[in-house]
Design a protein around this motif. Sequence first.
Motif, PDB file in Angstrom:
ATOM      1  N   ALA A 137       0.691  -1.115   0.099  1.00 20.20           N
ATOM      2  CA  ALA A 137       0.214   0.057  -0.107  1.00 20.20           C
ATOM      3  C   ALA A 137       0.726   1.311  -0.351  1.00 20.20           C
ATOM      4  N   PRO A 138       0.208   2.079  -0.725  1.00 26.52           N
ATOM      5  CA  PRO A 138       1.354   3.531  -0.411  1.00 26.52           C
ATOM      6  C   PRO A 138       1.455   4.202   0.830  1.00 26.52           C
ATOM      7  N   VAL A 139       1.558   5.806   0.273  1.00 28.79           N
ATOM      8  CA  VAL A 139       1.909   6.252   1.605  1.00 28.79           C
ATOM      9  C   VAL A 139      -0.138   6.489   1.700  1.00 28.79           C
ATOM     10  N   TYR A 140      -0.574   6.858   2.946  1.00 32.89           N
ATOM     11  CA  TYR A 140      -2.260   6.973   2.862  1.00 32.89           C
ATOM     12  C   TYR A 140      -2.979   7.527   4.452  1.00 32.89           C
ATOM     13  N   ALA A 141      -3.485   8.740   4.538  1.00 33.18           N
ATOM     14  CA  ALA A 141      -4.720   8.488   5.807  1.00 33.18           C
ATOM     15  C   ALA A 141      -5.559   8.865   5.389  1.00 33.18           C
TER      16      ALA A 141
END
Length: 421
Positions: A137-141
């Motif tokens: 998964a990518p960097v996410y919020a």
Amino acid sequence: MPMLLGTKGDDILKWRASTELVQSLKKRLEGKWGSSSSREAEAFLGTLIDTFKEELAYEGQLDEELAALNLAIAEAPAPAALVPLQARYRELVSAHFRRRNSPLALCGACNALHDMVLQRAAQLAEERMRDLGQGTAPVYALLVSGDRGRGEQTLYGRNRYLLLHQLDSQRFYLFGRQLTQALHEAGLLAEGETPWHGSLSEWRSLLKNGDRGQPPPPELEPVLPFAAAQKQTAPPLPEWRWRLESMADLCHVAGFEPLAEQAMSAAAAALREQRGRDPFFQLARRVINLPLALGHFGRWRLERGGEHQGEIDIETLGLSPLVQLVRILALQAEVHEGGTLERVRQLLYRGALDVELAERLLKALQCLMQLRIEGEIRSEGAAAFANPEEFSTTLDERLRAALEAVLSLQKIAYQRLVGQV
């Protein structure tokens, strides 16, 4: 009363009600001592102690059961496995509410449940993405707005989700699909709902320009393990009410915290900028004019047909107008933090409300939240209706007083905001 007992420090909720409770108990004890023998007094104390022990034992057993559920949620093998765990959790906190009648306690438990389920669903989406060969998964919020954003989650609270990414990449769109599917399977999203998704720059653009001219969000089709995901335009935020709520009532639940902080800071900055503009005052007018359950000549506004014919829509005609009015006045006073209770307190401290109205509003919040929760327990769903034919005299008086407090707040908001449109 239980809501008033859940206070700490200088909380205004304790000023009168808690003092009255202690004074009442003191008078009863003094009366008991004045007319009883030492043996009778000792027996009375023994009964009191036994009652306290029974309640403490109940709380201890509840804590153990909830701890076991928390562990099961953290180890759930699939999003669908979270559904029965949530159902059992709701059974326990519903039983606690029926015993304690405390909206604060129930909201605290439901806030915790929501966050655990959402975090586990996000973890499972990451795992599914890796298992399908789609990479990490990518960097996410992941942020939530709505009932949970204010800390007012109930058994079936209403929320919207915002998924932000840091870098524009194919992995983000793959992860977005996996997360959406996981949230559906876990029961956090209804059929047809999708989280808002986009980059931080797209979020800032939405805050600045609104959703004018944007197409509706496309349906998400299943993606094969090695299929390339296409970039899609960030969807709009539908409905005027959700737009303001998505800006003002944000809470970070999962993902990269610094990215979430930037998104919430951007929302706060946009609110400060828009607070003095005409669209904000137009929206305030709509909120001020929302109808209440108490109509002309003290008559109830009842549902005219359908499943809830003859009942009061507590959410639409009571609780929602109160929450939205307090939010509007709080934003005008540059109060951004907290939920409805905290906003009322901050408005009081800043002189925007007097003590008498603030106390009336807090009692109104307690009454309306209790009725909403009772409606959810009865229907086992997001339904907040009440039948006035089943009201006791006390409940009828409490609800009327609650709605009159909201009406008083509408008048104050009208005086302060509508004249500026």
